[in-house]
Enzyme design. Structure first.
Site, short mmCIF file in Angstrom:
data_model
loop_
_atom_site.label_atom_id
_atom_site.label_comp_id
_atom_site.label_asym_id
_atom_site.label_seq_id
_atom_site.Cartn_x
_atom_site.Cartn_y
_atom_site.Cartn_z
N LYS A 1 0.91 -1.27 0.01
CA LYS A 1 -0.12 -0.07 -0.06
C LYS A 1 0.98 1.28 -0.10
CE LYS A 1 -3.76 -2.54 2.11
NZ LYS A 1 -4.49 -3.05 3.25
N GLN B 1 -5.09 -2.27 9.33
CA GLN B 1 -5.01 -3.56 8.74
C GLN B 1 -5.57 -4.51 9.33
OE1 GLN B 1 -3.65 -3.84 5.41
NE2 GLN B 1 -4.02 -5.97 5.56
N ASP C 1 -11.49 2.18 3.23
CA ASP C 1 -11.87 0.52 3.32
C ASP C 1 -13.43 0.46 2.92
OD1 ASP C 1 -9.86 -1.43 3.20
OD2 ASP C 1 -9.45 -1.03 5.44
#
Ligand code: GUN
Length: 285
Positions: free
Chosen positions: A52, A96, A119
């Site tokens: 990322k 995460q 997300d």
């Protein structure tokens, strides 16, 4: 004729498009920024977080990493999220997953401001997605829609069958295909007559996490098969949920694993960070 959908190429195209927009913003002195929080030492998560970061660098965005101890308390983690929510120079926040067992994932994810929720895990953004008015969309499902659109595969009026009902892929992609006027059937481990249902699919989206789950006799000739699975076979090689070798002989479009849906997820995350930054209209100067 078989068309192998090249997710690697398409994901790079998207990154280049984002890069152009980031350069425009930069010329105005504005740099979008993604903050990533990683708790503990999960090796796979470390690789994902690193990828990322690299994608941010590729498009000229700023990225920040917060590596927290495995034993961090929920209060400390949430207090960091709140700090990032309040920082005007941070546009996207990502925690995460998976988190260590002592942390409540639902509570942690809900602490992320819906404006910075790249997300699309926050219930506000999930609700917007349900209404068809979402702007930050979940990365893997959004990547699937991009693949279909860029390959000019029609969605409207098509029979779409989704295998799997996870909150990350199965449920949101079903709603997104419905929002695009597909006729959607969602199947799961208790579904009866799975084979018959799959055989009617013009577009079959598979996210079950089982190697070779979809066999050639389950698919319609000339259909499109999107394989979201990432598994390891007995030889340790990465493979999807679809028996690619045999299914690919029957269908018109298929995504390979690796190199299909996988690379799209990060590109859509980066695109979401750009979208979040333009919505917030707040940047570092
Ligand atoms: N872990 C595995 N996939 C994901 C994802 O899409 N987002 C986050 N935050 N963590 C993950």
């Amino acid at each position: 004729m078989l068309n192998i959908i090249d997710g690697k190429r398409i994901s790079q195209e998207i990154l280049m498009e984002v890069k152009t927009k980031v350069e425009e913003l930069k010329s105005e002195g504005k740099v979008p920024c993604l903050s990533v929080i990683l708790v503990g030492n999960n090796p796979a998560s470390k690789i994902y977080v690193n990828n990322k970061k690299k994608a941010c660098e590729k498009v000229g965005m700023k990225s920040e990493e917060y590596l927290l101890d495995e034993n961090v308390s929920q209060e400390e983690l949430i207090s960091l999220i709140e700090e990032l929510n309040n920082r005007e120079d941070v546009n996207g926040i990502l925690v995460q997953l998976p988190l260590p067992k002592h942390l409540n994932e639902k509570v942690v994810l809900e602490a992320i401001s819906y404006k910075k929720d790249v997300d699309c895990f926050n219930p506000y953004n999930v609700g917007k997605l349900m209404q068809g008015t979402g702007t930050l969309l979940p990365c893997t499902p959004a990547g699937i829609i991009e693949l279909l659109d860029r390959e000019k595969i029609e969605i409207e009026g098509k029979n779409c069958v989704v295998l799997g009902r996870s909150n990350i892929v199965g449920k949101p992609i079903s709603i997104m295909m419905l929002n695009r006027n597909a006729t959607v059937t969602i199947c799961h481990s208790r579904t009866k007559n799975l084979e018959d249902i799959c055989k009617k699919a013009d577009i079959l989206i598979v996210a079950v996490g089982k190697e070779k789950f979809v066999k050639d006799f389950m698919v319609k000739e000339g259909s499109t098969v999107i394989d979201v699975g990432i598994n390891r076979n007995s030889e340790g090689k990465v493979c999807g949920d679809v028996d690619y070798e045999n299914v690919s002989k029957k269908v018109s479009y298929i995504t390979p694993v690796p190199g299909g849906v996988g690379p799209m997820t990060i590109s859509m995350l980066i695109k979401n960070t750009l979208i979040a930054s333009t919505q917030q209209k707040i940047y570092i100067y």
